[in-house]
Design a protein around this motif. Structure first.
Motif, PDB file in Angstrom:
ATOM      1  N   THR A  42      -0.204  -0.088  13.676  1.00 14.94           N
ATOM      2  CA  THR A  42       1.041   0.178  12.952  1.00 14.94           C
ATOM      3  C   THR A  42       0.858   0.069  11.443  1.00 14.94           C
ATOM      4  N   GLU A  43      -0.016  -0.845  11.001  1.00 15.59           N
ATOM      5  CA  GLU A  43      -0.227  -0.999   9.556  1.00 15.59           C
ATOM      6  C   GLU A  43      -1.139   0.077   8.979  1.00 15.59           C
ATOM      7  N   THR A  44      -1.723   0.898   9.833  1.00 17.29           N
ATOM      8  CA  THR A  44      -2.609   1.977   9.373  1.00 17.29           C
ATOM      9  C   THR A  44      -1.939   3.342   9.436  1.00 17.29           C
ATOM     10  N   ALA A  45      -1.109   3.558  10.455  1.00 14.55           N
ATOM     11  CA  ALA A  45      -0.554   4.895  10.711  1.00 14.55           C
ATOM     12  C   ALA A  45       0.272   5.435   9.548  1.00 14.55           C
ATOM     13  N   GLY A  46       1.186   4.627   9.028  1.00  8.12           N
ATOM     14  CA  GLY A  46       2.021   5.091   7.923  1.00  8.12           C
ATOM     15  C   GLY A  46       1.205   5.406   6.684  1.00  8.12           C
ATOM     16  N   LEU A  47       0.209   4.569   6.399  1.00  8.45           N
ATOM     17  CA  LEU A  47      -0.626   4.782   5.219  1.00  8.45           C
ATOM     18  C   LEU A  47      -1.480   6.032   5.372  1.00  8.45           C
ATOM     19  N   ALA A  48      -1.870   6.340   6.614  1.00 11.61           N
ATOM     20  CA  ALA A  48      -2.674   7.539   6.853  1.00 11.61           C
ATOM     21  C   ALA A  48      -1.880   8.801   6.525  1.00 11.61           C
ATOM     22  N   ILE A  49      -0.662   8.896   7.045  1.00 14.11           N
ATOM     23  CA  ILE A  49       0.120  10.105   6.800  1.00 14.11           C
ATOM     24  C   ILE A  49       0.603  10.171   5.351  1.00 14.11           C
ATOM     25  N   LEU A  50       0.873   9.009   4.738  1.00 12.62           N
ATOM     26  CA  LEU A  50       1.224   9.000   3.321  1.00 12.62           C
ATOM     27  C   LEU A  50       0.072   9.511   2.460  1.00 12.62           C
ATOM     28  N   SER A  51      -1.139   9.139   2.812  1.00 10.94           N
ATOM     29  CA  SER A  51      -2.308   9.602   2.061  1.00 10.94           C
ATOM     30  C   SER A  51      -2.449  11.115   2.143  1.00 10.94           C
ATOM     31  N   VAL A  52      -2.245  11.661   3.337  1.00 10.70           N
ATOM     32  CA  VAL A  52      -2.342  13.115   3.513  1.00 10.70           C
ATOM     33  C   VAL A  52      -1.280  13.822   2.678  1.00 10.70           C
ATOM     34  N   LYS A 107       0.815  -1.210   0.000  1.00 16.80           N
ATOM     35  CA  LYS A 107       0.000   0.000   0.000  1.00 16.80           C
ATOM     36  C   LYS A 107       0.853   1.268   0.000  1.00 16.80           C
ATOM     37  N   ALA A 108       1.994   1.230   0.674  1.00 19.92           N
ATOM     38  CA  ALA A 108       2.882   2.399   0.668  1.00 19.92           C
ATOM     39  C   ALA A 108       3.401   2.687  -0.739  1.00 19.92           C
ATOM     40  N   VAL A 109       3.729   1.635  -1.481  1.00 20.85           N
ATOM     41  CA  VAL A 109       4.180   1.815  -2.872  1.00 20.85           C
ATOM     42  C   VAL A 109       3.059   2.404  -3.715  1.00 20.85           C
ATOM     43  N   GLU A 110       1.838   1.926  -3.537  1.00 24.84           N
ATOM     44  CA  GLU A 110       0.706   2.477  -4.291  1.00 24.84           C
ATOM     45  C   GLU A 110       0.502   3.955  -3.991  1.00 24.84           C
ATOM     46  N   LEU A 111       0.801   4.361  -2.757  1.00 24.25           N
ATOM     47  CA  LEU A 111       0.604   5.756  -2.348  1.00 24.25           C
ATOM     48  C   LEU A 111       1.775   6.654  -2.730  1.00 24.25           C
ATOM     49  N   GLY A 112       2.861   6.079  -3.265  1.00 24.90           N
ATOM     50  CA  GLY A 112       3.926   6.915  -3.805  1.00 24.90           C
ATOM     51  C   GLY A 112       5.210   6.948  -3.020  1.00 24.90           C
ATOM     52  N   VAL A 113       5.376   6.071  -2.003  1.00 25.28           N
ATOM     53  CA  VAL A 113       6.603   6.098  -1.214  1.00 25.28           C
ATOM     54  C   VAL A 113       7.806   5.791  -2.106  1.00 25.28           C
ATOM     55  N   TYR A 114       8.950   6.376  -1.769  1.00 30.95           N
ATOM     56  CA  TYR A 114      10.164   6.189  -2.572  1.00 30.95           C
ATOM     57  C   TYR A 114      10.991   5.008  -2.068  1.00 30.95           C
ATOM     58  N   ALA A 115      11.003   4.796  -0.754  1.00 31.62           N
ATOM     59  CA  ALA A 115      11.757   3.691  -0.166  1.00 31.62           C
ATOM     60  C   ALA A 115      11.132   3.313   1.171  1.00 31.62           C
ATOM     61  N   VAL A 116      11.360   2.071   1.568  1.00 30.63           N
ATOM     62  CA  VAL A 116      10.887   1.583   2.865  1.00 30.63           C
ATOM     63  C   VAL A 116      12.082   1.016   3.624  1.00 30.63           C
ATOM     64  N   VAL A 117      12.219   1.422   4.887  1.00 32.53           N
ATOM     65  CA  VAL A 117      13.303   0.925   5.733  1.00 32.53           C
ATOM     66  C   VAL A 117      12.686   0.232   6.957  1.00 32.53           C
ATOM     67  N   PRO A 118      12.832  -1.087   7.086  1.00 31.27           N
ATOM     68  CA  PRO A 118      12.365  -1.764   8.296  1.00 31.27           C
ATOM     69  C   PRO A 118      13.229  -1.320   9.485  1.00 31.27           C
ATOM     70  N   VAL A 119      12.595  -1.072  10.635  1.00 36.79           N
ATOM     71  CA  VAL A 119      13.316  -0.533  11.795  1.00 36.79           C
ATOM     72  C   VAL A 119      13.056  -1.397  13.026  1.00 36.79           C
ATOM     73  N   GLU A 120      14.135  -1.702  13.744  1.00 38.03           N
ATOM     74  CA  GLU A 120      14.043  -2.426  14.999  1.00 38.03           C
ATOM     75  C   GLU A 120      13.997  -1.423  16.152  1.00 38.03           C
ATOM     76  N   THR A 121      12.977  -1.518  16.996  1.00 34.75           N
ATOM     77  CA  THR A 121      12.836  -0.635  18.155  1.00 34.75           C
ATOM     78  C   THR A 121      12.779  -1.497  19.414  1.00 34.75           C
ATOM     79  N   ARG A 122      12.637  -0.850  20.560  1.00 32.46           N
ATOM     80  CA  ARG A 122      12.620  -1.592  21.821  1.00 32.46           C
ATOM     81  C   ARG A 122      11.398  -2.501  21.930  1.00 32.46           C
ATOM     82  N   ARG A 123      10.299  -2.117  21.310  1.00 36.18           N
ATOM     83  CA  ARG A 123       9.085  -2.923  21.391  1.00 36.18           C
ATOM     84  C   ARG A 123       8.901  -3.851  20.197  1.00 36.18           C
ATOM     85  N   THR A 124       9.908  -3.923  19.341  1.00 34.50           N
ATOM     86  CA  THR A 124       9.819  -4.829  18.204  1.00 34.50           C
ATOM     87  C   THR A 124       9.897  -6.272  18.681  1.00 34.50           C
TER      88      THR A 124
END
Length: 253
Positions: free
Chosen positions: A229-239, A97-114
Motif C-alpha cells: 500500500t505504501e508503494t502503489a500510490g507512489l508508483a502511479i504518482l511517479s508515472v 513522498k506523495a507531496v514530493e511527487l506533486g500531489v495536491y491533497a491526500v484523503v485518508p480512506v476507511e475500507t472494509r479491510r482497514t
C-alpha cells in the motif's frame, strides 16, 4: 537553498519576517547565520523571493529581499490521493513522498479491510501531525503549494467526493493490462483533476473495486508484481508526474 513559507502580511516591501516554529528551526537546527541565503514563498502565490538573512532576533528572523521571481513548480493538474488507512506509521511516509511527487491533497480512506480505526480525538491529533509532515515536505521539495491532508472518509463518501474530478484511477491486480492502463493515464491533460484510490494492507475487496468502477473509476495495472500500500500510490504518482511534466515541457495540453 532552504525554502520557507510565510503569510502575505509577513512580506513588507524589501523585508520579510519569519515567525513561528521556523525561527527555532533556522536558528537552532539549521544554525544559519546572517548573510546566508534562503528562498521564501506564500502558499499558492507562485512567486518566490530570494532572500538573505539580515538579522536573527529571539522571536523572528528578518530577511532582506534580493530578487522576486514568478515561479511554478506544481504539476499542471491537481491530483488527490485517496489512501486506504495503513497500519503503524506508514501514512507518514506516504504523505511525505506523495507531496514530493506533486500531489495536491491526500484523503485518508476507511475500507472494509482497514485495520486502523480513528476516533475523533485521535484523528485530530493525526491530522495535525500529517499536515505538519506535508508542510515540511513542501518546503524540502520547493513546492509553491502546501498540500492538505483532509479528514478521513468512508470509501463510499470518498467515491462520491471524487465524482467532481475529471479522472479516477484505482490500481488493481486484475486490470486489463499495461497497454490499457497507459491509454487511461495518457488521457490526463493539463488543467484536469485526478483521483487515485489506493487500498490498505490486503487491498480492496472485489465488491469495493466493482463499486468504484461503477462510479467511474478506471482500473489500472501497475505491472506484474503486487505492490504494498505504501508503494502503489507512489508508483502511479511517479508515472503521472513524468508524463505531465514531459507534456508540459514540449507544450502538449
Amino acid at each position: 537553498m532552504y525554502h520557507f513559507f510565510v503569510n502575505p502580511e509577513q512580506i513588507q516591501d524589501s523585508e520579510i519576517v519569519i515567525l513561528g516554529t521556523d525561527v527555532n528551526h533556522i536558528r537552532n537546527v539549521l544554525r544559519m547565520k546572517p548573510g546566508e541565503k534562503v528562498s521564501v514563498s506564500t502558499d499558492g502565490a507562485f512567486r518566490e523571493y530570494q532572500c538573505e538573512i539580515s538579522k536573527i532576533e529571539p522571536d523572528c528572523i528578518r530577511l532582506g529581499v534580493l530578487s522576486v521571481e514568478e515561479e511554478n513548480r506544481e504539476l499542471p493538474c491537481r491530483i488527490t490521493l485517496f489512501q486506504g488507512l495503513p497500519k503503524s506509521d506508514k501514512m507518514e511516509l506516504i504523505i511525505q513522498k506523495a507531496v514530493e511527487l506533486g500531489v495536491y491533497a491526500v484523503v485518508p480512506v476507511e475500507t472494509r479491510r482497514t485495520v486502523v480505526k480513528l476516533d475523533a480525538k485521535k484523528e485530530q491529533n493525526k491530522l495535525k501531525r500529517w499536515n505538519a509532515i506535508a508542510q515540511s515536505a513542501a518546503k524540502q521539495s520547493g513546492r509553491m503549494v502546501i498540500p492538505k491532508v483532509r479528514e478521513s472518509m468512508k470509501l463510499a463518501d470518498a467515491l462520491a467526493y471524487a465524482q467532481s474530478l475529471d479522472h479516477i484511477f484505482i490500481p488493481y491486480e486484475h486490470a486489463q493490462g499495461m497497454a490499457k492502463s497507459r491509454e487511461f493515464l495518457q488521457a490526463v491533460k493539463s488543467g484536469q483533476s485526478v483521483g487515485i484510490f489506493i487500498g490498505p494492507e490486503g487491498g480492496f475487496e472485489e465488491s469495493e473495486v466493482q463499486k468504484a468502477c461503477g462510479m467511474g473509476a478506471q482500473p489500472v495495472s501497475l505491472g506484474r508484481r503486487i505492490l504494498r500500500t505504501e508503494t502503489a500510490g507512489l508508483a502511479i504518482l511517479s508515472v503521472l508526474m513524468f508524463q505531465l511534466e514531459c507534456n508540459d515541457a514540449i507544450g502538449i495540453n
